[in-house]
Enzyme design. Structure first.
Site, PDB file in Angstrom:
ATOM      1  CG  HIS A 119      -5.806  27.958 -73.710  1.00  0.00           C
ATOM      2  ND1 HIS A 119      -5.885  28.444 -72.178  1.00  0.00           N
ATOM      3  CD2 HIS A 119      -6.841  27.888 -73.902  1.00  0.00           C
ATOM      4  CE1 HIS A 119      -7.283  29.002 -72.053  1.00  0.00           C
ATOM      5  NE2 HIS A 119      -7.866  28.491 -73.274  1.00  0.00           N
ATOM      6  CD  GLU A 144      -5.399  30.674 -59.498  1.00  0.00           C
ATOM      7  OE1 GLU A 144      -4.908  30.998 -58.408  1.00  0.00           O
ATOM      8  OE2 GLU A 144      -6.881  30.324 -59.296  1.00  0.00           O
TER       9      GLU A 144
END
Length: 339
Positions: free
Chosen positions: A59, A131
């Site tokens: 991430h 997103e």
């Protein structure tokens, strides 16, 4: 190429009916990001404590997208560093975002890290879902889940295809997909492990996730969930394997559990507070080493031969040492149920 002896032995054991022993791994999810030296310190603590593997998330943002203190690091760059700076633990991503890297490049990145580690790398890969982090880094985010799955499926075909081109091949590897194309690759990446680094696929999706895992995965991960959800995901994966003629016992099975372990209430409360969200806390093992051991045993009874402990405070090396000393020794004798 080095064979994946641990996976080979596990497969033979399952075929022989053995159902004992759980691999215990650590999954790093730094609450506010991390520098490489901090990641390395945690990985070395994991190695010293005797865990099977050290994995990290892929991430660029943390749980809170507005966290201005979050320090992003690239997943595979750090794994490459860890490949040289550790000696024993296996290394990987859980799960990598397929949206972040082109499949041919990712196949080469992972193969390079595999060589750098002496054959200790594993590839966990998913569709990508966050997103906001794509927007923040200018990475295209396919607008529908269907398209993300379509791209993911093509990526898996390309990565595995490139890794398994025979050494004496003279035609080259090609792939003509809707989203990705590869033309006449005569010099594919050659991982150290044979036939290739393990591929991990998982999640809660009811259809395409188990179907893709049945086709491509060496390990299926059930992700977070209560016992009923985990049991149902195992069953879906088994049915998906049977639908294509694959023995469901061939693949490893794994689960994830956030952990806050301590010997006192203050220790437990402090570590639980750092867990990223209420959802994570609801599915966490929060309490004494005995409680954590019981939760791992419960996941094993549902069919997991591998459990990832989700760790959020990367500076709390005493947490790793405690679990290594008080929980890890009990995993070798745990009974692994038939999913």
């Amino acid at each position: 190429m080095a064979p994946r002896s641990d996976d080979r032995d596990a497969g033979e054991a399952r075929e022989a009916g053995a159902t004992t022993g759980v691999r215990l791994r650590v999954l790093m999810e730094p609450r506010h990001g991390a520098r490489y030296d901090e990641i390395l310190a945690l990985a070395l603590a994991v190695e010293e404590a005797g865990f099977d593997a050290f994995f990290r998330s892929d991430h660029l943002f943390g749980v809170d997208p507005e966290d201005r203190t979050f320090r992003p690091t690239d997943c595979w760059t750090t794994i490459g560093g860890l490949a040289r700076d550790t000696r024993r633990v296996r290394l990987g991503a859980l799960m990598g975002a397929a949206t972040f890297r082109h499949p041919g490049l990712l196949a080469n990145i992972v193969a390079s890290a595999d060589e750098m580690s002496g054959g200790r790398v594993e590839l966990g890969l998913g569709t990508g879902w966050y997103e906001r982090e794509h927007e923040a880094f200018g990475i295209p985010f396919p607008p529908t889940a269907g398209e993300r799955f379509d791209r993911f499926e093509e990526q898996l075909a390309i990565i595995k295809g490139l890794w398994t081109v025979p050494e004496d091949d003279t035609t080259g590897f090609s792939f003509d997909g809707v989203h990705w194309q590869v033309k006449n690759n005569h010099a594919p990446p050659r991982p150290t492990q044979s036939p290739h680094p393990p591929i991990l696929i998982g999640g809660s999706g009811p259809k395409r996730t188990p179907a893709l895992a049945a086709r491509y995965a060496d390990e299926f991960n059930t992700a977070l969930g209560d016992d009923d959800a985990v049991r149902e995901r195992h069953e879906r994966f088994s049915r998906a394997c049977e639908a294509i003629g694959r023995d469901p016992a061939e693949a490893r099975r794994s689960s994830v559990v956030p952990v806050a372990c301590g010997t006192t209430k203050d220790e437990v409360d402090r570590r639980a507070e750092i867990i990223g969200s209420d959802f994570m806390r609801r599915h966490a093992a929060i309490g004494s080493p005995e409680l954590v051991t019981e939760r791992i045993a419960a996941l094993a009874a549902l069919g997991a031969d591998t459990v990832y402990l989700h760790i959020y405070d990367i500076h709390d090396l005493d947490h790793i040492a405690l679990i290594g000393a008080e929980v890890l020794p009990h995993t070798a004798s745990m009974k692994v149920g038939a999913p």
